[in-house]
Design a protein around this motif. Structure first.
Motif, PDB file in Angstrom:
ATOM      1  N   ALA B  96       0.830  -1.208   0.000  1.00 22.24           N
ATOM      2  CA  ALA B  96       0.000   0.000   0.000  1.00 22.24           C
ATOM      3  C   ALA B  96       0.862   1.254   0.000  1.00 22.24           C
ATOM      4  CB  ALA B  96      -0.929  -0.008   1.215  1.00 22.24           C
ATOM      5  N   ALA B  97       1.924   1.238   0.791  1.00 23.42           N
ATOM      6  CA  ALA B  97       2.780   2.418   0.901  1.00 23.42           C
ATOM      7  C   ALA B  97       3.489   2.741  -0.408  1.00 23.42           C
ATOM      8  CB  ALA B  97       3.802   2.203   2.024  1.00 23.42           C
ATOM      9  N   SER B  98       3.774   1.697  -1.189  1.00 19.68           N
ATOM     10  CA  SER B  98       4.549   1.899  -2.415  1.00 19.68           C
ATOM     11  C   SER B  98       3.720   1.798  -3.686  1.00 19.68           C
ATOM     12  CB  SER B  98       5.666   0.851  -2.502  1.00 19.68           C
ATOM     13  OG  SER B  98       6.537   0.976  -1.420  1.00 19.68           O
ATOM     14  N   GLY B  99       2.442   1.518  -3.552  1.00 20.51           N
ATOM     15  CA  GLY B  99       1.629   1.367  -4.745  1.00 20.51           C
ATOM     16  C   GLY B  99       1.878   0.069  -5.494  1.00 20.51           C
ATOM     17  N   THR B 100       2.453  -0.907  -4.816  1.00 20.23           N
ATOM     18  CA  THR B 100       2.663  -2.212  -5.461  1.00 20.23           C
ATOM     19  C   THR B 100       1.316  -2.915  -5.626  1.00 20.23           C
ATOM     20  OG1 THR B 100       4.804  -2.379  -4.337  1.00 20.23           O
ATOM     21  CG2 THR B 100       3.883  -4.416  -5.259  1.00 20.23           C
ATOM     22  N   PRO B 101       0.963  -3.314  -6.825  1.00 14.14           N
ATOM     23  CA  PRO B 101      -0.314  -4.029  -7.003  1.00 14.14           C
ATOM     24  C   PRO B 101      -0.247  -5.394  -6.328  1.00 14.14           C
ATOM     25  CG  PRO B 101       0.972  -4.066  -9.039  1.00 14.14           C
ATOM     26  CD  PRO B 101       1.716  -3.167  -8.080  1.00 14.14           C
ATOM     27  N   TRP B 102      -1.378  -5.816  -5.785  1.00 15.73           N
ATOM     28  CA  TRP B 102      -1.363  -7.115  -5.080  1.00 15.73           C
ATOM     29  C   TRP B 102      -2.649  -7.892  -5.282  1.00 15.73           C
ATOM     30  CZ3 TRP B 102      -4.167  -8.207  -0.375  1.00 15.73           C
ATOM     31  CH2 TRP B 102      -4.835  -7.103   0.181  1.00 15.73           C
ATOM     32  N   VAL B 103      -2.474  -9.210  -5.212  1.00 12.07           N
ATOM     33  CA  VAL B 103      -3.548 -10.175  -5.462  1.00 12.07           C
ATOM     34  C   VAL B 103      -3.843 -10.910  -4.167  1.00 12.07           C
ATOM     35  CG1 VAL B 103      -4.212 -12.225  -6.783  1.00 12.07           C
ATOM     36  CG2 VAL B 103      -2.719 -10.495  -7.830  1.00 12.07           C
ATOM     37  N   LEU B 104      -5.105 -11.038  -3.837  1.00 18.60           N
ATOM     38  CA  LEU B 104      -5.536 -11.843  -2.687  1.00 18.60           C
ATOM     39  C   LEU B 104      -6.164 -13.136  -3.201  1.00 18.60           C
ATOM     40  CD1 LEU B 104      -6.176 -12.188   0.375  1.00 18.60           C
ATOM     41  CD2 LEU B 104      -8.338 -10.980  -0.071  1.00 18.60           C
ATOM     42  N   ASP B 105      -5.648 -14.275  -2.714  1.00 25.15           N
ATOM     43  CA  ASP B 105      -6.226 -15.578  -3.073  1.00 25.15           C
ATOM     44  C   ASP B 105      -6.731 -16.227  -1.787  1.00 25.15           C
ATOM     45  OD1 ASP B 105      -6.837 -18.143  -3.932  1.00 25.15           O
ATOM     46  OD2 ASP B 105      -5.181 -18.225  -5.345  1.00 25.15           O
ATOM     47  N   PRO B 106      -8.032 -16.150  -1.533  1.00 29.60           N
ATOM     48  CA  PRO B 106      -8.606 -16.595  -0.252  1.00 29.60           C
ATOM     49  C   PRO B 106      -8.917 -18.090  -0.248  1.00 29.60           C
ATOM     50  CG  PRO B 106     -10.318 -15.617  -1.600  1.00 29.60           C
ATOM     51  CD  PRO B 106      -9.041 -15.564  -2.425  1.00 29.60           C
ATOM     52  N   VAL B 107      -7.855 -18.909  -0.314  1.00 29.31           N
ATOM     53  CA  VAL B 107      -8.013 -20.362  -0.466  1.00 29.31           C
ATOM     54  C   VAL B 107      -8.853 -20.970   0.656  1.00 29.31           C
ATOM     55  CG1 VAL B 107      -6.796 -22.570  -0.624  1.00 29.31           C
ATOM     56  CG2 VAL B 107      -5.764 -20.502  -1.588  1.00 29.31           C
ATOM     57  N   ALA B 108      -9.896 -21.664   0.274  1.00 21.01           N
ATOM     58  CA  ALA B 108     -10.678 -22.501   1.196  1.00 21.01           C
ATOM     59  C   ALA B 108     -11.348 -21.712   2.313  1.00 21.01           C
ATOM     60  CB  ALA B 108      -9.803 -23.616   1.784  1.00 21.01           C
ATOM     61  N   ILE B 109     -11.623 -20.424   2.065  1.00 16.01           N
ATOM     62  CA  ILE B 109     -12.305 -19.681   3.122  1.00 16.01           C
ATOM     63  C   ILE B 109     -13.768 -20.113   3.189  1.00 16.01           C
ATOM     64  CG2 ILE B 109     -10.784 -17.692   2.924  1.00 16.01           C
ATOM     65  CD1 ILE B 109     -13.360 -16.250   1.743  1.00 16.01           C
ATOM     66  N   GLY B 110     -14.384 -19.700   4.277  1.00 15.53           N
ATOM     67  CA  GLY B 110     -15.780 -20.090   4.489  1.00 15.53           C
ATOM     68  C   GLY B 110     -15.797 -21.202   5.512  1.00 15.53           C
ATOM     69  N   VAL B 111     -15.267 -22.342   5.126  1.00 17.93           N
ATOM     70  CA  VAL B 111     -15.230 -23.485   6.031  1.00 17.93           C
ATOM     71  C   VAL B 111     -14.207 -23.306   7.143  1.00 17.93           C
ATOM     72  CG1 VAL B 111     -14.431 -25.885   6.132  1.00 17.93           C
ATOM     73  CG2 VAL B 111     -16.151 -25.206   4.442  1.00 17.93           C
ATOM     74  N   LEU B 112     -13.046 -22.751   6.805  1.00 16.83           N
ATOM     75  CA  LEU B 112     -11.915 -22.748   7.738  1.00 16.83           C
ATOM     76  C   LEU B 112     -11.783 -21.382   8.395  1.00 16.83           C
ATOM     77  CD1 LEU B 112      -9.577 -24.862   5.494  1.00 16.83           C
ATOM     78  CD2 LEU B 112     -10.574 -25.571   7.658  1.00 16.83           C
ATOM     79  N   PRO B 113     -11.917 -21.311   9.720  1.00 20.50           N
ATOM     80  CA  PRO B 113     -12.137 -20.016  10.374  1.00 20.50           C
ATOM     81  C   PRO B 113     -10.940 -19.072  10.391  1.00 20.50           C
ATOM     82  CG  PRO B 113     -11.994 -21.792  12.005  1.00 20.50           C
ATOM     83  CD  PRO B 113     -12.030 -22.446  10.656  1.00 20.50           C
ATOM     84  N   VAL B 114      -9.739 -19.576  10.591  1.00 22.38           N
ATOM     85  CA  VAL B 114      -8.590 -18.685  10.761  1.00 22.38           C
ATOM     86  C   VAL B 114      -8.365 -17.861   9.500  1.00 22.38           C
ATOM     87  CG1 VAL B 114      -6.101 -18.607  11.137  1.00 22.38           C
ATOM     88  CG2 VAL B 114      -7.510 -20.176  12.499  1.00 22.38           C
TER      89      VAL B 114
END
Lengths: 282, 282, 282
Positions: B96-114
């Protein structure tokens, strides 16, 4: 071989293995693995190739609930970080609460103290199956100081007595991997002479078999087969696939790749045609 | 398909993808990955094969500064250890500080709480792109309990509305992986019908695509292309390469190897010739 | 090249490499690796293909005792989690107590602070060998800010002086990987012009060489060869194998697989026939 053992007719272990192999393909078992960092990618690929659904969930706060919804669980102690040790205990708790069958693979115990302590604790929590090389099985049964890693330093037959004893003590089916695989529930002793030397030249060659056992135990829960049959089926399918892979390999690199192709391709008929299995009962 | 969507002419997405593919090869983007232990090696190999420069930096005290110098960043939540969770937050701060683009891959969310909790926190920090299967996108948008792992349990189109909604809420380009890949910035909706079923039989087949998106976002930052174009380009190049790999594969093992060769070989002309892409705007 | 260096006749480095290669196959060295999560599987497969016995033991409470029984040890700082950092220090303590030769691979130091601090601490504990690319060797010698990851950003020869200096300061044999590999004990400087560009397109191509050095150092301890000979032998065997692999590869995917096959196959005669090695002494 103990003279308490006598050969019995077991015409249909190979047939059962083939039947379970096709059932697994029809209904992919969700196979929860807490396994070591060295082989986690290969293990997932082995399960995917076979037709199972791998899920490598080794996080504290997630492992217990996930083991409860999984079809089968593998606990492999190859690189037991503190996070993995706690997640292993969680996962076993979840499996016990839900009746999820689970496999303990006590990698390199005996020599290495952290995992040895954990392996003994987990073995006391009634795993459905235990898989290891002869050194590891001897160490878990309390007979030796154990192996120096994932290599067997003792012959498979040298661990036959310890395997039966461990099976009776823990209630688990015990599988000793080696040139001839030995599988016992304490009374029945199955020997499988399939496989190929190149399996020992690929990291995870043995560890992935533990995951395959967890997958087949998940399938057997659906089909109503017993744990000994499931563990023998996993071993037969995996080692027959290895025999299919070896002739198309030019060395250990191409073998590992060909093994994945062969696990995808191997059928019930292949297993029936290729199985070299015998059984004795004490 | 929502009736809010109407087809528009998009003759040059494939051309842009080809142009970006060559730009990436000419100037390898330093691609920072915080990714799961199962696929980290395969992901690095995919990036190297493509011509990008991978760096798997997931250590607290290093991730923030490194995200600041990287061309693009991937945060994949497949095996979120405490160290990785903290490093992910650090890396996003640095990006965020440097404007670096980033990708979020939310593997297996929903079922797994952490990971579910962490995914929602990170989604609120304005990722450039979000990649997941339909179950994961539905879960992140708050529509369902999510997937049971990296397998999709919902069809891609079932997540089309959730993807657009999530894109508008987060400001991210949202990519839903499946037999037809769907990519949207909330207004434009791109569908890509390339790829091959064998991608689902290789662990990391989807996770590596997230890293490829991070690499293409890094390249697009240099070329001045927008995020939707970069994410579509990544998907096109990756899935066209998969189509090149499939015919030389005998199964999932040889496919994974051939995919790496194909990612190295694939050219702008290949992408132009092979692309099956359509676009609609709401 | 420094004018302090003058060519000397070194007819038998290739012969020694071949001899050590066969000795390794006859008596597999137990090679203890504390290495990064990205390459741990590939590294183990490289060691197995070569004929060594890998053991990836990076657990606090196990690493010290295991380094004491191992033939050789690798400490690779690619993904230094807190657990690995503590285990590295333990392992080095165990190696020192038992005289186990060990290799330090300071991956991506300079830019990344956590591993840079640790690398300097470990370098002061008298590693038997240090392996890195030019940027990393320059950074460890205190000449530059270091690399941006595992890629070399400086030419190999640019690090020749720093490598000699580092060798004299630490007592280690220092190996600088690049198109021409440079190996020095501070006085002798060996250059090896084998290898292939595809090694840089496979993750772990360099990291695995560090493990091969640890294996050859273990073998050299048995044969009575010195550390420079062992490190040069490891480099020659590995890079000659890479040259055998390249012609049968269609890209980086098939190359990595073929490299494993070639490491299994490569013989003393292959090394003698293929070696392009020169030596100078200051």
């Amino acid at each position: 071989m103990s003279d308490l053992l006598r050969p019995v007719s077991t015409p249909d272990l190979a047939a059962s293995a083939g039947r379970l192999r096709e059932a697994l393909r029809q209904s992919p078992p969700l196979t929860h693995c807490v396994t070591n960092a060295v082989v986690t990618g290969f293990t997932a690929n082995v399960l995917l190739a076979l037709g199972a659904a791998p899920a490598m969930v080794d996080i504290v706060g997630e492992a217990e609930m996930f083991a409860g919804v999984a079809s089968g669980l593998l606990i492999n102690l190859g690189t037991p970080t503190p996070e993995q040790r706690a997640a292993s205990v969680e996962a076993v708790t979840g499996a016990a609460a839900s009746g999820t069958p689970w496999v303990l693979d006590p990698v390199a115990i005996g020599v290495l103290p952290v995992r040895t302590t954990l392996a003994h604790e987990l073995a006391a929590r009634r795993p459905t199956a235990i898989r290891g090389n002869a050194s590891e099985i001897l160490a878990l049964a309390g007979h030796t100081a154990g192996g120096r890693g994932v290599d067997a330093t003792d012959g498979t037959e040298a661990a036959a007595g310890a395997a039966q004893e461990l099976a009776r003590t823990t209630g688990a089916v015990v599988a000793v991997s080696g040139p001839v695989d030995l599988i016992t529930d304490g009374d029945r002793v199955v020997r499988i002479a399939n496989g190929h030397e190149l399996l020992t030249r690929v990291t995870g060659g043995g560890c992935a078999l533990g995951a395959v056992m967890a997958a087949f135990l998940g399938t057997a829960r659906q089909t109503g087969d017993d744990a000994l049959t499931a563990v023998a089926a996993a071993t037969l399918v995996y080692t027959v696939a290895a025999e299919h892979a070896a002739p198309v390999a030019a060395g250990p690199g191409t073998f590992a790749v060909a093994l994945l192709d062969a696990l995808d391709a191997v059928t019930a008929d292949d297993v029936a045609a290729g199985a070299r299995v015998s059984e004795e009962t004490r």
